[in-house]
Motif scaffolding. Structure first.
Motif, PDB file in Angstrom:
ATOM      1  N   TRP A  95      30.056 -13.359  33.447  1.00  0.00           N
ATOM      2  CA  TRP A  95      28.990 -14.348  33.445  1.00  0.00           C
ATOM      3  C   TRP A  95      29.083 -15.084  34.784  1.00  0.00           C
ATOM      4  O   TRP A  95      30.081 -15.729  35.091  1.00  0.00           O
ATOM      5  CB  TRP A  95      29.160 -15.313  32.285  1.00  0.00           C
ATOM      6  CG  TRP A  95      27.976 -16.211  32.035  1.00  0.00           C
ATOM      7  CD1 TRP A  95      26.824 -16.318  32.770  1.00  0.00           C
ATOM      8  CD2 TRP A  95      27.833 -17.125  30.941  1.00  0.00           C
ATOM      9  NE1 TRP A  95      25.980 -17.243  32.212  1.00  0.00           N
ATOM     10  CE2 TRP A  95      26.578 -17.756  31.085  1.00  0.00           C
ATOM     11  CE3 TRP A  95      28.643 -17.479  29.877  1.00  0.00           C
ATOM     12  CZ2 TRP A  95      26.120 -18.719  30.191  1.00  0.00           C
ATOM     13  CZ3 TRP A  95      28.191 -18.439  28.983  1.00  0.00           C
ATOM     14  CH2 TRP A  95      26.934 -19.052  29.135  1.00  0.00           C
ATOM     15  N   PHE A  97      27.491 -17.747  37.748  1.00  0.00           N
ATOM     16  CA  PHE A  97      26.743 -18.999  37.856  1.00  0.00           C
ATOM     17  C   PHE A  97      26.520 -19.337  39.321  1.00  0.00           C
ATOM     18  O   PHE A  97      27.427 -19.168  40.147  1.00  0.00           O
ATOM     19  CB  PHE A  97      27.527 -20.146  37.203  1.00  0.00           C
ATOM     20  CG  PHE A  97      27.820 -19.929  35.749  1.00  0.00           C
ATOM     21  CD1 PHE A  97      26.979 -20.445  34.775  1.00  0.00           C
ATOM     22  CD2 PHE A  97      28.935 -19.213  35.343  1.00  0.00           C
ATOM     23  CE1 PHE A  97      27.248 -20.248  33.425  1.00  0.00           C
ATOM     24  CE2 PHE A  97      29.218 -19.012  34.005  1.00  0.00           C
ATOM     25  CZ  PHE A  97      28.372 -19.531  33.043  1.00  0.00           C
ATOM     26  N   ARG A 125      25.829 -11.387  32.739  1.00  0.00           N
ATOM     27  CA  ARG A 125      24.926 -12.532  32.592  1.00  0.00           C
ATOM     28  C   ARG A 125      24.894 -13.256  33.930  1.00  0.00           C
ATOM     29  O   ARG A 125      25.910 -13.343  34.623  1.00  0.00           O
ATOM     30  CB  ARG A 125      25.447 -13.491  31.519  1.00  0.00           C
ATOM     31  CG  ARG A 125      25.396 -12.912  30.124  1.00  0.00           C
ATOM     32  CD  ARG A 125      26.007 -13.872  29.105  1.00  0.00           C
ATOM     33  NE  ARG A 125      25.157 -15.042  28.900  1.00  0.00           N
ATOM     34  CZ  ARG A 125      25.365 -15.941  27.933  1.00  0.00           C
ATOM     35  NH1 ARG A 125      26.386 -15.821  27.111  1.00  0.00           N
ATOM     36  NH2 ARG A 125      24.562 -16.967  27.798  1.00  0.00           N
ATOM     37  N   THR A 127      23.443 -16.924  35.399  1.00  0.00           N
ATOM     38  CA  THR A 127      22.776 -18.206  35.215  1.00  0.00           C
ATOM     39  C   THR A 127      22.529 -18.822  36.584  1.00  0.00           C
ATOM     40  O   THR A 127      23.469 -19.039  37.356  1.00  0.00           O
ATOM     41  CB  THR A 127      23.628 -19.157  34.355  1.00  0.00           C
ATOM     42  OG1 THR A 127      23.768 -18.583  33.048  1.00  0.00           O
ATOM     43  CG2 THR A 127      22.995 -20.534  34.256  1.00  0.00           C
ATOM     44  N   TYR A 129      20.897 -22.104  38.426  1.00  0.00           N
ATOM     45  CA  TYR A 129      20.448 -23.477  38.242  1.00  0.00           C
ATOM     46  C   TYR A 129      19.413 -23.759  39.330  1.00  0.00           C
ATOM     47  O   TYR A 129      19.777 -23.932  40.499  1.00  0.00           O
ATOM     48  CB  TYR A 129      21.618 -24.448  38.358  1.00  0.00           C
ATOM     49  CG  TYR A 129      22.733 -24.191  37.372  1.00  0.00           C
ATOM     50  CD1 TYR A 129      22.570 -24.453  36.016  1.00  0.00           C
ATOM     51  CD2 TYR A 129      23.968 -23.701  37.794  1.00  0.00           C
ATOM     52  CE1 TYR A 129      23.595 -24.240  35.118  1.00  0.00           C
ATOM     53  CE2 TYR A 129      25.005 -23.483  36.900  1.00  0.00           C
ATOM     54  CZ  TYR A 129      24.811 -23.756  35.566  1.00  0.00           C
ATOM     55  OH  TYR A 129      25.837 -23.546  34.674  1.00  0.00           O
ATOM     56  N   SER A 136      27.563 -26.173  41.422  1.00  0.00           N
ATOM     57  CA  SER A 136      27.095 -25.613  40.149  1.00  0.00           C
ATOM     58  C   SER A 136      28.228 -25.593  39.139  1.00  0.00           C
ATOM     59  O   SER A 136      28.028 -25.254  37.978  1.00  0.00           O
ATOM     60  CB  SER A 136      26.515 -24.211  40.361  1.00  0.00           C
ATOM     61  OG  SER A 136      27.413 -23.395  41.064  1.00  0.00           O
ATOM     62  N   ARG A 139      28.146 -28.508  36.007  1.00  0.00           N
ATOM     63  CA  ARG A 139      27.337 -28.130  34.845  1.00  0.00           C
ATOM     64  C   ARG A 139      27.961 -26.938  34.115  1.00  0.00           C
ATOM     65  O   ARG A 139      27.985 -26.900  32.890  1.00  0.00           O
ATOM     66  CB  ARG A 139      25.905 -27.817  35.263  1.00  0.00           C
ATOM     67  CG  ARG A 139      25.024 -27.591  34.037  1.00  0.00           C
ATOM     68  CD  ARG A 139      23.562 -27.466  34.330  1.00  0.00           C
ATOM     69  NE  ARG A 139      23.037 -28.663  34.962  1.00  0.00           N
ATOM     70  CZ  ARG A 139      21.833 -28.727  35.505  1.00  0.00           C
ATOM     71  NH1 ARG A 139      21.039 -27.667  35.493  1.00  0.00           N
ATOM     72  NH2 ARG A 139      21.403 -29.831  36.063  1.00  0.00           N
ATOM     73  N   THR A 140      28.458 -25.969  34.857  1.00  0.00           N
ATOM     74  CA  THR A 140      29.043 -24.770  34.243  1.00  0.00           C
ATOM     75  C   THR A 140      30.234 -25.132  33.374  1.00  0.00           C
ATOM     76  O   THR A 140      30.302 -24.737  32.201  1.00  0.00           O
ATOM     77  CB  THR A 140      29.468 -23.769  35.333  1.00  0.00           C
ATOM     78  OG1 THR A 140      28.309 -23.351  36.056  1.00  0.00           O
ATOM     79  CG2 THR A 140      30.159 -22.559  34.734  1.00  0.00           C
ATOM     80  N   ASN A 143      29.756 -26.959  30.039  1.00  0.00           N
ATOM     81  CA  ASN A 143      28.984 -26.255  29.021  1.00  0.00           C
ATOM     82  C   ASN A 143      29.920 -25.596  28.002  1.00  0.00           C
ATOM     83  O   ASN A 143      30.593 -24.616  28.321  1.00  0.00           O
ATOM     84  CB  ASN A 143      28.109 -25.194  29.695  1.00  0.00           C
ATOM     85  CG  ASN A 143      27.247 -24.434  28.726  1.00  0.00           C
ATOM     86  OD1 ASN A 143      27.335 -24.615  27.518  1.00  0.00           O
ATOM     87  ND2 ASN A 143      26.413 -23.562  29.252  1.00  0.00           N
ATOM     88  N   GLU A 145      29.308 -23.603  25.767  1.00  0.00           N
ATOM     89  CA  GLU A 145      28.937 -22.207  25.534  1.00  0.00           C
ATOM     90  C   GLU A 145      29.778 -21.254  26.380  1.00  0.00           C
ATOM     91  O   GLU A 145      30.095 -20.143  25.956  1.00  0.00           O
ATOM     92  CB  GLU A 145      27.444 -21.988  25.822  1.00  0.00           C
ATOM     93  CG  GLU A 145      26.984 -20.589  25.459  1.00  0.00           C
ATOM     94  CD  GLU A 145      25.521 -20.348  25.770  1.00  0.00           C
ATOM     95  OE1 GLU A 145      25.131 -19.169  25.752  1.00  0.00           O
ATOM     96  OE2 GLU A 145      24.773 -21.301  26.032  1.00  0.00           O
ATOM     97  N   LEU A 146      30.177 -21.688  27.581  1.00  0.00           N
ATOM     98  CA  LEU A 146      31.030 -20.847  28.421  1.00  0.00           C
ATOM     99  C   LEU A 146      32.331 -20.523  27.701  1.00  0.00           C
ATOM    100  O   LEU A 146      32.760 -19.370  27.654  1.00  0.00           O
ATOM    101  CB  LEU A 146      31.318 -21.533  29.763  1.00  0.00           C
ATOM    102  CG  LEU A 146      32.375 -20.843  30.637  1.00  0.00           C
ATOM    103  CD1 LEU A 146      31.926 -19.439  31.051  1.00  0.00           C
ATOM    104  CD2 LEU A 146      32.687 -21.696  31.852  1.00  0.00           C
ATOM    105  N   TRP A 149      31.786 -18.222  24.775  1.00  0.00           N
ATOM    106  CA  TRP A 149      31.559 -16.864  25.270  1.00  0.00           C
ATOM    107  C   TRP A 149      32.883 -16.215  25.660  1.00  0.00           C
ATOM    108  O   TRP A 149      33.143 -15.067  25.319  1.00  0.00           O
ATOM    109  CB  TRP A 149      30.595 -16.914  26.457  1.00  0.00           C
ATOM    110  CG  TRP A 149      30.404 -15.607  27.147  1.00  0.00           C
ATOM    111  CD1 TRP A 149      29.553 -14.604  26.789  1.00  0.00           C
ATOM    112  CD2 TRP A 149      31.093 -15.140  28.318  1.00  0.00           C
ATOM    113  NE1 TRP A 149      29.669 -13.545  27.669  1.00  0.00           N
ATOM    114  CE2 TRP A 149      30.609 -13.854  28.609  1.00  0.00           C
ATOM    115  CE3 TRP A 149      32.072 -15.692  29.142  1.00  0.00           C
ATOM    116  CZ2 TRP A 149      31.072 -13.105  29.695  1.00  0.00           C
ATOM    117  CZ3 TRP A 149      32.530 -14.948  30.221  1.00  0.00           C
ATOM    118  CH2 TRP A 149      32.023 -13.670  30.481  1.00  0.00           C
TER     119      TRP A 149
END
Length: 158
Positions: A95, A97, A125, A127, A129, A136, A139-140, A143, A145-146, A149
């Protein structure tokens, strides 16, 4: 999440690169650190995740390609790498970012890595911004969700 005192089921190691060094030139130092941590602490070897930001994002790509068997998933943040390493990361959950307005590390650095992964059938994935510049990572890493995941991925049993 870490800054907020979240109770995460991780051991987090955040090495800081010494001045005038680059992680990509010292992957042996990072590998030795990982070996030391795994020897000293109760680490589930199937749940080792790698992430880094900016220069650490470059280091994430390089170290994961050097030792893909050691990481269950990677999350490079505003970094880049050599697209030729994509074949080593074919099966690596990834993932990526990046801030679209990054003036330090252009978003094209992440895009070329994601494109290289797609070319070897890795459904990474990505992402982006749209309003962020280089930072970045705030925010990463804030989160949850990171982390969710990451925990979904395990290395296969040996």
């Amino acid at each position: 999440e870490v800054r907020r005192g979240a109770d995460l089921p991780f051991i987090i190691i955040s090495p800081q690169c010494p001045t005038n060094m680059w992680w990509t030139a010292h992957l042996d130092v990072l590998t030795a650190l990982l070996d030391d941590v795994m020897a000293r602490y109760r680490v589930n070897g199937r749940r080792v995740y790698l992430t880094g930001l900016s220069m650490g994002g470059y280091g994430t790509w390089a170290l994961a390609a050097l030792h893909p068997e050691r990481f269950a998933a990677i999350a490079p943040v505003c970094g880049g790498g050599d697209p030729k390493i994509a074949s080593q990361l074919r099966d690596m959950p990834t993932w990526v970012f990046h801030g679209a307005k990054d003036e330090i590390v252009p978003i094209s650095e992440s895009q070329k890595m994601v494109d290289a992964l797609f070319a070897v059938d890795n459904p990474a994935r990505f992402t982006v911004y749209p309003t962020l510049k280089h930072d970045s990572w705030t925010r990463t890493y804030a989160n949850p969700e990171l982390y969710h995941w990451m925990l979904q991925h395990l290395l296969p049993r040996e």
